[in-house]
Design a protein around this motif. Structure first.
Motif, mmCIF file in Angstrom:
data_model
loop_
_atom_site.group_PDB
_atom_site.id
_atom_site.type_symbol
_atom_site.label_atom_id
_atom_site.label_comp_id
_atom_site.label_asym_id
_atom_site.label_seq_id
_atom_site.Cartn_x
_atom_site.Cartn_y
_atom_site.Cartn_z
ATOM 1 N N UNK A 171 0.884 -1.173 0.000
ATOM 2 C CA UNK A 171 0.000 0.000 0.000
ATOM 3 C C UNK A 171 0.918 1.218 0.000
ATOM 4 N N UNK A 172 1.011 1.885 -1.138
ATOM 5 C CA UNK A 172 1.932 3.012 -1.344
ATOM 6 C C UNK A 172 1.270 4.263 -0.776
ATOM 7 N N UNK A 173 1.867 4.854 0.272
ATOM 8 C CA UNK A 173 1.170 5.870 1.059
ATOM 9 C C UNK A 173 1.831 7.239 0.983
ATOM 10 N N UNK A 174 0.993 8.262 0.980
ATOM 11 C CA UNK A 174 1.434 9.642 1.193
ATOM 12 C C UNK A 174 0.373 10.306 2.054
ATOM 13 N N UNK A 175 0.690 10.448 3.336
ATOM 14 C CA UNK A 175 -0.298 10.897 4.320
ATOM 15 C C UNK A 175 0.131 12.142 5.070
ATOM 16 N N UNK A 210 0.965 13.931 -5.002
ATOM 17 C CA UNK A 210 -0.033 12.859 -5.084
ATOM 18 C C UNK A 210 0.000 12.216 -6.470
ATOM 19 N N UNK A 211 0.160 13.022 -7.502
ATOM 20 C CA UNK A 211 0.277 12.465 -8.857
ATOM 21 C C UNK A 211 1.497 11.567 -8.986
ATOM 22 N N UNK A 212 2.610 11.991 -8.401
ATOM 23 C CA UNK A 212 3.830 11.169 -8.426
ATOM 24 C C UNK A 212 3.569 9.841 -7.720
ATOM 25 N N UNK A 213 2.899 9.901 -6.566
ATOM 26 C CA UNK A 213 2.559 8.688 -5.826
ATOM 27 C C UNK A 213 1.782 7.717 -6.711
ATOM 28 N N UNK A 263 -0.391 -2.580 -4.833
ATOM 29 C CA UNK A 263 -1.782 -2.929 -4.558
ATOM 30 C C UNK A 263 -2.665 -1.687 -4.479
ATOM 31 N N UNK A 264 -2.182 -0.660 -3.764
ATOM 32 C CA UNK A 264 -3.027 0.518 -3.584
ATOM 33 C C UNK A 264 -2.202 1.782 -3.432
ATOM 34 N N UNK A 265 -2.888 2.916 -3.568
ATOM 35 C CA UNK A 265 -2.383 4.226 -3.144
ATOM 36 C C UNK A 265 -3.216 4.649 -1.955
ATOM 37 N N UNK A 266 -2.561 4.935 -0.836
ATOM 38 C CA UNK A 266 -3.261 5.257 0.408
ATOM 39 C C UNK A 266 -3.039 6.727 0.745
ATOM 40 N N UNK A 267 -4.145 7.490 0.837
ATOM 41 C CA UNK A 267 -4.058 8.937 1.009
ATOM 42 C C UNK A 267 -5.126 9.419 1.981
ATOM 43 N N UNK A 268 -4.988 10.662 2.403
ATOM 44 C CA UNK A 268 -6.039 11.315 3.180
ATOM 45 C C UNK A 268 -7.242 11.613 2.286
ATOM 46 N N UNK A 269 -8.397 11.781 2.938
ATOM 47 C CA UNK A 269 -9.646 11.919 2.200
ATOM 48 C C UNK A 269 -9.671 13.034 1.175
ATOM 49 N N UNK A 270 -8.991 14.140 1.451
ATOM 50 C CA UNK A 270 -9.016 15.280 0.545
ATOM 51 C C UNK A 270 -8.424 14.942 -0.818
ATOM 52 N N UNK A 271 -7.592 13.891 -0.882
ATOM 53 C CA UNK A 271 -6.928 13.532 -2.133
ATOM 54 C C UNK A 271 -7.566 12.341 -2.844
ATOM 55 N N UNK A 272 -8.622 11.781 -2.288
ATOM 56 C CA UNK A 272 -9.149 10.529 -2.825
ATOM 57 C C UNK A 272 -9.628 10.675 -4.264
ATOM 58 N N UNK A 273 -10.389 11.721 -4.562
ATOM 59 C CA UNK A 273 -10.913 11.860 -5.917
ATOM 60 C C UNK A 273 -9.776 12.007 -6.931
ATOM 61 N N UNK A 274 -8.767 12.800 -6.584
ATOM 62 C CA UNK A 274 -7.618 12.956 -7.473
ATOM 63 C C UNK A 274 -6.953 11.605 -7.737
ATOM 64 N N UNK A 314 -8.310 8.545 -7.393
ATOM 65 C CA UNK A 314 -9.206 7.672 -8.157
ATOM 66 C C UNK A 314 -9.172 8.023 -9.641
ATOM 67 N N UNK A 315 -9.157 9.314 -9.948
ATOM 68 C CA UNK A 315 -9.094 9.735 -11.349
ATOM 69 C C UNK A 315 -7.757 9.353 -11.985
ATOM 70 N N UNK A 316 -6.673 9.550 -11.234
ATOM 71 C CA UNK A 316 -5.332 9.275 -11.769
ATOM 72 C C UNK A 316 -5.114 7.778 -11.985
ATOM 73 N N UNK A 317 -5.714 6.954 -11.132
ATOM 74 C CA UNK A 317 -5.521 5.509 -11.214
ATOM 75 C C UNK A 317 -6.493 4.825 -12.163
ATOM 76 N N UNK A 318 -7.433 5.573 -12.697
ATOM 77 C CA UNK A 318 -8.466 4.970 -13.542
ATOM 78 C C UNK A 318 -7.833 4.199 -14.698
ATOM 79 N N UNK A 319 -8.303 2.978 -14.907
ATOM 80 C CA UNK A 319 -7.763 2.141 -15.967
ATOM 81 C C UNK A 319 -6.604 1.266 -15.532
ATOM 82 N N UNK A 320 -6.106 1.486 -14.312
ATOM 83 C CA UNK A 320 -5.017 0.654 -13.778
ATOM 84 C C UNK A 320 -5.589 -0.362 -12.798
#
Length: 269
Positions: A45-49, A58-61, A71-82, A84-90
């Motif tokens: 779980x690749x994290x930036x918190x 966050x984009x770099x993450x 497996x995942x990118x783990x972030x604070x709630x304020x970054x979740x939409x960003x 989800x959009x960046x990871x779309x298709x992966x």
């Protein structure tokens, strides 16, 4: 399973005695001996918190997670939409932390926070346990807190028949062995998919001994509830130690450095 406080005390005392005396149950040996093993990135779980995490970081993450197949990118709630959009298709999963890092929000706030994160694209949730309630042996309070998030947010996700996996952070650096067992047992009974060691924000970090203890505590679930090791994991050797102790997931902000088999700089978590 809902219990009275007396019933919780009896069940936890029995569990503590059983786990502390069950020192011969070693986890199965891990087949992951090199970062090049294709199974290894799937444990991360690749994290930036950190509070100063800017959108560009966050984009770099996300890009690192996609590049290495984490497996995942783990972030604070304020970054979740960003995320989800960046990871779309992966194949990388957007993951959000809630009640982070203190676990001291009310249950209603944790439920709202989890629902909000899920609505913004989170597909895993890492929540911090109510540490003070656990240490004061208010076991029903701890159960109700976790169960509310599991049942009112993670299991009510309407776009899938599968619940959103819930990982419960115990913050083991504050707990005795008996409290670690109690917290993990309650989390499993309340609907957790994982029990997790630490946030990385309270000093200390994951230890082999704690992971082994949590693994033994979860054995009665026959693989349904797994262990995540997190905090202070900055090298492949440390990852291998955690996997050998029974962890199936690793939380770290040093994923890219670990994949390159170099030790991350001080200050990462």
């Amino acid at each position: 399973m809902a219990r009275t406080e007396e019933e919780w005390n009896i069940a936890i005392n029995e569990k503590v005695l059983k786990v502390l005396h069950d020192t011969d149950s070693a986890p199965p040996s891990t087949s992951i001996t090199q970062p090049s093993n294709p199974l290894f990135p799937l444990t991360i779980d690749h994290a930036l918190l950190k509070p100063d995490a800017a959108p560009a970081k966050i984009d770099v993450l996300c890009d690192e997670a996609i590049r290495y197949g984490f497996r995942s990118c783990c972030v604070n709630g304020v970054h979740v939409k960003q995320v989800a959009d960046r990871l779309q298709g992966s194949s990388v999963i957007p993951c959000a932390v809630i009640g982070f890092p203190l676990g001291a929000s009310t249950t209603a706030v944790k439920v709202f926070e989890a629902r909000d994160a899920i609505s913004n694209g989170a597909r895993e949730i890492d929540m911090v346990i109510s540490i003070g309630a656990l240490k004061s042996q208010s076991y029903s309070t701890v159960f109700d807190d976790i169960h509310a998030v599991a049942s009112q947010a993670c299991k009510s996700f309407s776009e899938s028949t599968q619940a959103i996996p819930l990982k419960v952070i115990l913050e083991t650096v504050f707990l005795s062995d008996s409290e670690k067992i109690a917290g993990a047992f309650i989390a499993a009974e309340a609907g957790a998919s994982f029990v997790k060691t630490c946030t990385g924000f309270s000093g200390g970090g994951a230890t082999k001994e704690d992971v082994e203890l949590l693994y033994r505590t979860m054995r009665y679930k026959n693989g349904e509830v797994k262990v995540k090791a997190s905090a202070g994991i900055r090298s492949f050797e440390k990852c291998k130690e955690m996997l050998s102790a029974g962890a199936e997931r690793i939380g770290t902000s040093s994923g890219a450095a670990i994949m390159q088999n170099v030790r991350a700089v001080s200050g990462t978590y």
